[in-house]
Design an enzyme around this catalytic site. Structure first.
Site, PDB file in Angstrom:
ATOM      1  N   ILE A   1      19.334  28.522  -5.145  1.00  0.00           N
ATOM      2  CA  ILE A   1      20.467  28.910  -4.312  1.00  0.00           C
ATOM      3  C   ILE A   1      20.580  28.026  -3.075  1.00  0.00           C
ATOM      4  CG2 ILE A   1      19.247  30.634  -2.923  1.00  0.00           C
ATOM      5  CD1 ILE A   1      21.785  32.398  -3.206  1.00  0.00           C
ATOM      6  N   HIS A   2      19.507  27.283  -2.792  1.00  0.00           N
ATOM      7  CA  HIS A   2      19.468  26.446  -1.589  1.00  0.00           C
ATOM      8  C   HIS A   2      18.705  25.158  -1.906  1.00  0.00           C
ATOM      9  CE1 HIS A   2      18.432  25.211   2.516  1.00  0.00           C
ATOM     10  NE2 HIS A   2      19.453  25.954   2.907  1.00  0.00           N
TER      11      HIS A   2
ATOM     12  N   ASP B   1       0.414  25.634 -34.612  1.00  0.00           N
ATOM     13  CA  ASP B   1       1.495  25.812 -35.575  1.00  0.00           C
ATOM     14  C   ASP B   1       2.797  25.367 -34.909  1.00  0.00           C
ATOM     15  OD1 ASP B   1       1.844  27.870 -33.791  1.00  0.00           O
ATOM     16  OD2 ASP B   1       1.672  29.467 -35.270  1.00  0.00           O
TER      17      ASP B   1
END
Length: 120
Positions: A51-52, A99
């Site tokens: 946000i900043h 895997d």
């Protein structure tokens, strides 16, 4: 919140798109951002919103793989090549069964590492 984060991640993987986690609104609380971003990385997200601008460095640091994770990923992908040549779908690296999901994790680690290298 944990359930919602996991559902978003699973849905993003199923759709073949990047999973980007939500933001931390208190842009002055670096420790909260570090803790929240550690959770984000641990869950397997591909990114996190900021946000900043001051949050970007902390987020980038958290998403940059450590040297030991890069080395693990390289060993996994090298072992995968050997396993592919022997027509084995599952193989072992450092005593750990590997895997397809762990191969994908190794590929993401190396992708992030190469993205970090290209930023410099």
């Amino acid at each position: 919140m944990s359930y919602a984060r996991q559902r978003v991640l699973v849905a993003a993987r199923a759709a073949g798109v990047d999973a980007v986690d939500t933001l931390v609104t208190d842009y002055e609380d670096d420790e909260a951002l570090r803790a929240d971003t550690a959770t984000t990385v641990g869950l397997g997200y591909d990114g996190k919103l900021a946000i900043h601008p001051r949050q970007v460095a902390i987020i980038n640091e958290a998403f940059t793989p450590e040297a030991d994770r890069i080395e693990w990923a390289e060993r996994v992908l090298a072992a995968r090549e050997e396993a592919d040549a022997a027509d084995r779908g599952v193989f072992s690296v450092d005593g750990e069964m590997i895997d397809a999901p762990l191969v994908a994790q190794a590929e993401r680690i190396l992708d992030r590492a190469s993205a970090e290298d290209s930023d410099h």
